[in-house]
Design a protein around this motif. Structure first.
Motif, PDB file in Angstrom:
ATOM      1  N   THR A 286       0.857  -1.189   0.000  1.00 53.03           N
ATOM      2  CA  THR A 286       0.000   0.000   0.000  1.00 53.03           C
ATOM      3  C   THR A 286       0.888   1.232   0.000  1.00 53.03           C
ATOM      4  O   THR A 286       1.802   1.353   0.830  1.00 53.03           O
ATOM      5  N   PRO A 287       0.687   2.151  -0.927  1.00 55.17           N
ATOM      6  CA  PRO A 287       1.517   3.361  -0.975  1.00 55.17           C
ATOM      7  C   PRO A 287       1.417   4.154   0.315  1.00 55.17           C
ATOM      8  O   PRO A 287       0.374   4.206   0.960  1.00 55.17           O
ATOM      9  N   ARG A 288       2.527   4.785   0.681  1.00 56.91           N
ATOM     10  CA  ARG A 288       2.579   5.561   1.912  1.00 56.91           C
ATOM     11  C   ARG A 288       1.833   6.883   1.726  1.00 56.91           C
ATOM     12  O   ARG A 288       2.048   7.614   0.777  1.00 56.91           O
ATOM     13  N   SER A 289       0.955   7.167   2.669  1.00 52.08           N
ATOM     14  CA  SER A 289       0.205   8.425   2.625  1.00 52.08           C
ATOM     15  C   SER A 289       0.644   9.398   3.708  1.00 52.08           C
ATOM     16  O   SER A 289       0.313  10.569   3.663  1.00 52.08           O
ATOM     17  N   ASP A 290       1.364   8.885   4.706  1.00 50.89           N
ATOM     18  CA  ASP A 290       1.841   9.760   5.770  1.00 50.89           C
ATOM     19  C   ASP A 290       3.208   9.270   6.217  1.00 50.89           C
ATOM     20  O   ASP A 290       3.791   8.391   5.612  1.00 50.89           O
ATOM     21  N   GLY A 291       3.707   9.844   7.289  1.00 50.81           N
ATOM     22  CA  GLY A 291       5.013   9.450   7.787  1.00 50.81           C
ATOM     23  C   GLY A 291       6.107  10.294   7.172  1.00 50.81           C
ATOM     24  O   GLY A 291       5.860  11.358   6.583  1.00 50.81           O
ATOM     25  N   PRO A 292       7.377   9.834   7.276  1.00 52.59           N
ATOM     26  CA  PRO A 292       8.508  10.611   6.756  1.00 52.59           C
ATOM     27  C   PRO A 292       8.436  10.783   5.242  1.00 52.59           C
ATOM     28  O   PRO A 292       7.767  10.030   4.537  1.00 52.59           O
ATOM     29  N   LEU A 296      13.695  10.681   2.173  1.00 49.43           N
ATOM     30  CA  LEU A 296      14.577  10.140   3.198  1.00 49.43           C
ATOM     31  C   LEU A 296      14.936   8.700   2.838  1.00 49.43           C
ATOM     32  O   LEU A 296      14.060   7.928   2.425  1.00 49.43           O
ATOM     33  N   PRO A 297      16.194   8.319   2.986  1.00 53.96           N
ATOM     34  CA  PRO A 297      16.619   6.971   2.574  1.00 53.96           C
ATOM     35  C   PRO A 297      15.951   5.879   3.402  1.00 53.96           C
ATOM     36  O   PRO A 297      16.232   5.710   4.583  1.00 53.96           O
ATOM     37  N   ASN A 298      15.047   5.153   2.799  1.00 58.03           N
ATOM     38  CA  ASN A 298      14.408   3.977   3.379  1.00 58.03           C
ATOM     39  C   ASN A 298      14.168   2.982   2.260  1.00 58.03           C
ATOM     40  O   ASN A 298      13.986   3.365   1.096  1.00 58.03           O
ATOM     41  N   ALA A 299      14.158   1.718   2.605  1.00 58.71           N
ATOM     42  CA  ALA A 299      13.965   0.670   1.601  1.00 58.71           C
ATOM     43  C   ALA A 299      12.491   0.560   1.243  1.00 58.71           C
ATOM     44  O   ALA A 299      11.832  -0.450   1.513  1.00 58.71           O
ATOM     45  N   THR A 300      11.952   1.599   0.621  1.00 58.97           N
ATOM     46  CA  THR A 300      10.551   1.639   0.218  1.00 58.97           C
ATOM     47  C   THR A 300      10.461   1.833  -1.289  1.00 58.97           C
ATOM     48  O   THR A 300      11.426   2.224  -1.955  1.00 58.97           O
ATOM     49  N   ALA A 367       9.003   0.890 -14.524  1.00 57.46           N
ATOM     50  CA  ALA A 367       7.620   0.514 -14.823  1.00 57.46           C
ATOM     51  C   ALA A 367       7.035  -0.342 -13.701  1.00 57.46           C
ATOM     52  O   ALA A 367       5.883  -0.151 -13.292  1.00 57.46           O
ATOM     53  N   TYR A 368       7.833  -1.269 -13.180  1.00 58.86           N
ATOM     54  CA  TYR A 368       7.357  -2.150 -12.110  1.00 58.86           C
ATOM     55  C   TYR A 368       7.046  -1.351 -10.850  1.00 58.86           C
ATOM     56  O   TYR A 368       5.982  -1.527 -10.221  1.00 58.86           O
ATOM     57  N   VAL A 369       7.948  -0.459 -10.460  1.00 58.07           N
ATOM     58  CA  VAL A 369       7.745   0.329  -9.245  1.00 58.07           C
ATOM     59  C   VAL A 369       6.548   1.272  -9.415  1.00 58.07           C
ATOM     60  O   VAL A 369       5.744   1.456  -8.489  1.00 58.07           O
ATOM     61  N   ALA A 370       6.411   1.866 -10.592  1.00 62.58           N
ATOM     62  CA  ALA A 370       5.287   2.773 -10.827  1.00 62.58           C
ATOM     63  C   ALA A 370       3.953   2.047 -10.714  1.00 62.58           C
ATOM     64  O   ALA A 370       2.972   2.595 -10.194  1.00 62.58           O
ATOM     65  N   LEU A 371       3.880   0.807 -11.186  1.00 58.29           N
ATOM     66  CA  LEU A 371       2.654   0.030 -11.030  1.00 58.29           C
ATOM     67  C   LEU A 371       2.360  -0.241  -9.561  1.00 58.29           C
ATOM     68  O   LEU A 371       1.203  -0.227  -9.131  1.00 58.29           O
ATOM     69  N   HIS A 372       3.400  -0.476  -8.780  1.00 63.69           N
ATOM     70  CA  HIS A 372       3.200  -0.773  -7.360  1.00 63.69           C
ATOM     71  C   HIS A 372       2.702   0.441  -6.590  1.00 63.69           C
ATOM     72  O   HIS A 372       1.882   0.297  -5.680  1.00 63.69           O
ATOM     73  N   VAL A 373       3.219   1.605  -6.920  1.00 62.91           N
ATOM     74  CA  VAL A 373       2.806   2.798  -6.171  1.00 62.91           C
ATOM     75  C   VAL A 373       1.572   3.449  -6.768  1.00 62.91           C
ATOM     76  O   VAL A 373       1.103   4.472  -6.252  1.00 62.91           O
TER      77      VAL A 373
END
Length: 540
Positions: A286-292, A296-300, A367-373
């Motif tokens: 699920t795409p992040r809607s809040d938080g940092p 910021l460098p995170n494995a997301t 393309a893969y990451v864009a589909l996920h987010v």
């Protein structure tokens, strides 16, 4: 010194021109025809021959020229056998020559011979404080590289960590730095003795291949702060983020469907008892809607998007004017690709074929990451740019069609999606077609000079890849309302999944699709039979 600087900066052609000039200056018989030199001068000139030979061999190794390396190495061995010169300059007995031989064998693919040669190093190197080079660290790093190409990634990781330990021990021998002092009592040659970030780069790659993306992300994040102009390094960071979210695709096909995953609840009693089914969502991200902030460098996945954007910018394929879609990509792909090189420290610069392959990998990941987010239009743009590349490997073509089809389905353009799902799967190799005709091929027929270390993924065979395409085509037909057509195709491919892919059970999403089609066609008895056969605990 100029030759050494050119070699350290990965400019072998310029180094070779200086070597040719030096050889002509020292050993050209025509220039010495009318002059008589003393014997000491002639002996001094002869003394430098092995060192010049070493430089030539290093140039050809960087150029990956197998035939030329073999010739120069043979001449270097001849000088050693007819030696009598200083042991440091005569070639064979030195660690430098042994390491060059080992690199040559590794480049040919003879990894075990390379390890044997490394073990035969005489140990004539100078101490770290005198030479500024930690030879034990080089030894373990070379062993790690060899095991990386042998796909023994855990062993490679062990040797890279040993190399890092040796480097730290050598640096501990130096005096502590003092404020305001540039040298602080340290020898000048030790200022560049630390190879920490190079070793962290190698450790990060091995951790990624060992299935430890979070640890790899931490290592590569430290490296990218130094080598920020390396597009391949940004891609590796994005791959760490992707592998953190989903390690592979095979788990989706091996997922066992349980009753609670299929049934939401029960309504009614007796003959009016109904099972309420719930949708099956295999994409749990699920795409992040809040938080940092995603910066910021995170494995997301959001940070992976930024990494891939940096890689695209460094590869010069981003659309600068924002109006002509794909114009910059076509322009770059047709203009002077023979001479284009992109720096990729701490490794060698990327050549034309490497740039083409890397560009395709970055676009596929984008393309893969864009589909996920949930950026469907961006995913479609990257997929179309991927399919428009002039040099496209089999697996990149396969992924491009899959991602484009999924984007079209999400945009409710089913006809365009079916066009991508009716293509024939040509191959699953990472190697681009022009690799077989490259200049490296002239030196080595089996192409081992530019071996690709490919990770295993699913689907890994052409029949299974074709079945995945056909399953997605069934989904497209179902969304368009062509239920009978989808059912006919699904009955053909469902049993083939078990026979061709080695799976013990039919994948869960195929079962759910079959159940949905039976309900849409009004075949409630068939739907009940599917539920009773796969879920005996439920009684419909």
């Amino acid at each position: 010194m100029l030759i050494e600087l050119y070699l350290c900066s990965n400019q072998p052609n310029k180094a070779f021109s200086i070597i040719s000039f030096t050889e002509k200056l020292l050993f050209d018989s025509k220039s010495e025809k009318d002059s008589v030199k003393p014997a000491s001068a002639a002996t001094a000139n002869e003394t430098y021959k092995p060192r010049i030979q070493q430089y030539k061999l290093r140039c050809f190794l960087q150029l990956k020229s197998i035939k030329a390396c073999k010739k120069e190495l043979k001449m270097l061995n001849t000088m050693t056998q007819t030696g009598g010169m200083d042991t440091y300059l005569c070639g064979g007995p030195t660690d430098t020559t042994v390491y060059l031989k080992a690199q040559f064998e590794c480049m040919k693919g003879n990894y075990r011979n390379s390890m044997k040669i490394l073990g035969s190093a005489p140990g004539t190197h100078a101490p770290f404080l005198k030479s500024g080079q930690c030879v034990p660290a080089m030894y373990f790093n070379n062993l790690g590289c060899i095991h990386f190409y042998m796909r023994k990634h855990n062993l490679g990781l062990f040797y890279f960590q040993k190399s890092l330990e040796q480097t730290d021990e050598a640096l501990d021998m130096l005096p502590q730095k003092e404020t305001g002092q540039s040298l602080s009592g340290r020898p000048l040659q030790t200022l560049t003795g630390s190879q920490r970030h190079d070793l962290l780069h190698n450790i990060g790659l091995e951790l990624l291949f060992c299935g430890k993306p979070l640890q790899a992300f931490d290592c590569l994040l430290e490296v990218v702060q130094v080598y920020h102009n390396n597009p391949r390094l940004w891609l590796r960071l994005a791959e760490c983020c992707i592998n953190t979210q989903r390690a592979d695709n095979e788990q989706l096909f091996k997922m066992k469907l349980k009753a609670q995953d299929l049934v939401r609840g029960v309504a009614g009693q007796g003959s009016h008892r109904k099972l309420i089914l719930k949708p099956m969502d295999v994409n749990s991200y699920t795409p992040r809607s809040d938080g940092p902030s995603s910066a910021l460098p995170n494995a997301t996945m959001e940070f992976a998007t930024l990494c891939l954007k940096n890689a695209l910018i460094l590869l010069r394929i981003h659309n600068r004017d924002g109006k002509k879609k794909g114009a910059s990509t076509q322009e770059l792909s047709t203009s002077n690709q023979e001479d284009v090189q992109i720096p990729a420290p701490p490794g060698s610069p990327l050549g034309p074929n490497e740039i083409a392959n890397l560009r395709c990998s970055v676009l596929a990941c984008s393309a893969y990451v864009a589909l996920h987010v949930g950026d469907t239009l961006i995913a479609l743009k990257h997929a179309e740019m991927l399919l428009a590349q002039p040099k496209l490997s089999g697996v990149h073509s396969y992924l491009g069609h899959l991602y484009a089809a999924e984007a079209f389905i999400l945009l409710d353009r089913i006809s365009d999606a079916t066009d991508h799902l009716t293509v024939e799967v040509s191959g699953l190799s990472m190697r681009i077609p022009d690799d077989s005709a490259s200049e490296d091929k002239e030196d080595n027929g089996n192409g081992s000079t530019n071996n690709l270390v490919e990770a295993s993924w699913f689907p890994n065979t052409l029949p299974v890849a074709a079945l995945v395409i056909q399953y997605n085509l069934c989904v497209a037909y179902t969304i368009r309302g062509e239920f009978e057509k989808a059912q006919g195709m699904l009955w053909k491919i469902a049993p083939l999944f078990k026979s061709t892919s080695g799976l013990t059970e039919i994948p869960a999403h195929l079962m759910v699709l079959a159940l949905y089609l039976q309900l849409q066609l009004g075949h409630t008895d068939m739907a009940k039979a599917i539920i009773k056969q796969n879920f005996p605990s439920l009684r419909a």
